[in-house]
Design an enzyme around this catalytic site. Sequence first.
Site, short mmCIF file in Angstrom:
data_model
loop_
_atom_site.label_atom_id
_atom_site.label_comp_id
_atom_site.label_asym_id
_atom_site.label_seq_id
_atom_site.Cartn_x
_atom_site.Cartn_y
_atom_site.Cartn_z
N MET A 49 5.92 -19.58 30.28
CA MET A 49 6.26 -18.60 31.31
C MET A 49 5.10 -17.67 31.65
O MET A 49 5.20 -16.85 32.55
CB MET A 49 7.44 -17.74 30.83
CG MET A 49 8.77 -18.45 30.81
SD MET A 49 9.25 -19.01 32.47
CE MET A 49 9.44 -17.42 33.30
N ARG A 50 4.00 -17.80 30.92
CA ARG A 50 2.91 -16.85 31.12
C ARG A 50 2.38 -16.86 32.54
O ARG A 50 2.08 -15.82 33.11
CB ARG A 50 1.80 -17.18 30.14
CG ARG A 50 1.19 -15.95 29.52
CD ARG A 50 0.11 -16.32 28.53
NE ARG A 50 -1.12 -15.63 28.88
CZ ARG A 50 -1.31 -14.34 28.69
NH1 ARG A 50 -0.37 -13.61 28.17
NH2 ARG A 50 -2.45 -13.78 29.03
N ALA A 51 2.29 -18.06 33.11
CA ALA A 51 1.75 -18.18 34.46
C ALA A 51 2.62 -17.42 35.45
O ALA A 51 2.12 -16.70 36.32
CB ALA A 51 1.63 -19.64 34.85
#
Length: 701
Positions: free
Chosen positions: A275-277
């Site tokens: 989910m970092r992006a």
Amino acid sequence: MSITYPFTAVVGQDDLRLALLLNAVSPAVGGVLVRGEKGTAKTTTVRAVAALLPDVAVVPGCRFSCDPAAPDPGCPDGPHDPDPAGARRATKLVELPVGASEDRLVGALDFERALAEGVKAFEPGLLAEAHRGVLYVDEVNLLNDHLVDVLLDAAATGASYVEREGVSVRHAARFLLVGTMNPEEGELRPQLLDRFGLTVEVTASRETDERVEVVRRRLAYDADPAAFAARWAEEERRTRERIAAARALLPSVVLGDTVLRQIAATCAAFEVDGMRADIVMARTATALAAWAGRTEVTADDVRQAALLALPHRRRRNPFDAPGLDEQKLDEALEQARQEAEQAANDVDERPGPDDDPEPDPDPDGGPGPDGGPEGGPGGDGPGGGGGVPPQREDTAGPEAGDSAPDTGAEPASPQPGAGAGAAAGAEQPPSAAGEPYRTRALTVPGLGEGAAGRRSRARTAQGRTTGAELPHGRLAALHLTATLRAAAPHQRARGRAGAGLVVRRADLRQAVREGREGNLVLFVVDASGSMAARKRMVAVKGAVLSLLLDAYQRRDKVGLVTFRGAGAELALPPTSSVDAGAARLEKLPTGGRTPLAAGLLRAHEVLRVERLRDASRRPLLVVVTDGRATGGPEPLPRAARAARLLAASGVASVVVDCETGPVRLGLAGTLARDLGAAAVTLEELRADTVSALVKDVRRAA
Ligand SMILES: [Zn+2]
């Protein structure tokens, strides 16, 4: 957008400046990775923008830059009384040199004082200095593994923790991480790559207008530096004000439902991990809106955020091309917009929290890796493109004749044997590489002292302790028992009275540690007609590609010498860029005679130069051949002499024997003996075969 750094003409510099400014507006964006060739003034730009960052308030005298409004309760220089006034200073840009020691980065504990006086004496390192500022790493891809680990830890926890022999210090370390790299010199580890919020590509400008403008500015500066500086100072002042305004606006910026969906859909379309992006994209888009003075994030913000935040996240393996497919991006954005519109119109159907973003309109044109642009760069020759090997019919097989000594050393002349035809005798279109696989570990024997890596045994700063010695220069890792043993006999003479042991500097002993080093893996690959004709090149390229991947994981430098036709060629000078190696391999032409001796001599020369360049990086020579030699007088004896010359120079080598078929000449085995090398077959090179367990790669000498 105008530019503040007036003396460069670089494409992508506005992007770089924007990326840095967005971090200034919202530090949560998470830093910038600048990719580009040398001479693109990356450092100049970073410094120029860092100088625009707002001042920070600090506790006077605190070496850990505590915020006076909220001092770190665990600050080693603390505790501080809350003091809203404090002092102000400019935001620091702290440079981490690639060759820095771990002590320099995390700080150093004074063992002598700790042991002798029981005082915890800590000298802050660069991480402490960079707290609340910018940590800048030029050529971050060349950073040693253990420094990368330290950086990753600090970036993940916002703190630095130092522990040596039971003495520990912890302090806050939150910084804007800015790194530059020249991709030709090697890629970053994925974990580190992911730590950079944004990535920007810069290239030197070939535009005449831009270059003219740069020269004009330079001349204006030389003519009247003061006036010039005044003009740019005004520009800088405006930028500072704009940063402050955007920062103030940031909390009011709204991320609407539509743009949120667009962010999720874009990340899904480009198949990013985790989910970092999504989060970085959301933060970037929000910062973009604030920078533009808006309180609402637009689709354009999302698009721009994707271009900055996704290119380095969608990459799957080191051989993929960088960049983002903009058409695919626009499709994903448009589709998410339509969906959001539909969801808004449809009163019953509210998007729930577990509503997956719809990946694609038509099931067959999915976002799979095959959906990308067709046709490779350049596109010269068949098979120059993607990963699907076009099965060429190269039946021309001059196999029986090609070990015969043919004196006419003319590369283009067709060889005797089955009507080979000129095409097979000279140059053939490059064959594709076979699927890469995990190879067994090839190592250099003995104990090296090279740069940290994952291949051969070496004395390193990290690793397990194997002994103790007197420190050379500054003590890096204390060997406690050896130190106490050295101090013990002198206690009475030193007049020990109290509880503490009397320890002098001369007692200190350094731990000797053993870990792994990276090597220079120099491939010498036979690309002659005999290799191509039997469709062996697919397997051979697959093997070399696998070894290249292995070298990437082990942090080696790689080089590639090929020999065919009239002689040998240094197809890839030693580099840390495995991508470059894979690219050269892909385009490797094959055909012609087999000048084995020339290949070996070329390797000998390359290694001689590299030894001068970096004597501590030990080479491993990997000769990929069937051992045949043709062309010129006495090709085999000449090859044997070249092999013995290499052996005499002390280089460790391995022969990957490519001979196949029922009748084998075993020439590769002979070559291996002359080289003092082990020979492995292509089959044995695979890590998962039984025979791989049996053979041990060892230098005979
Ligand atoms: Zn403090």
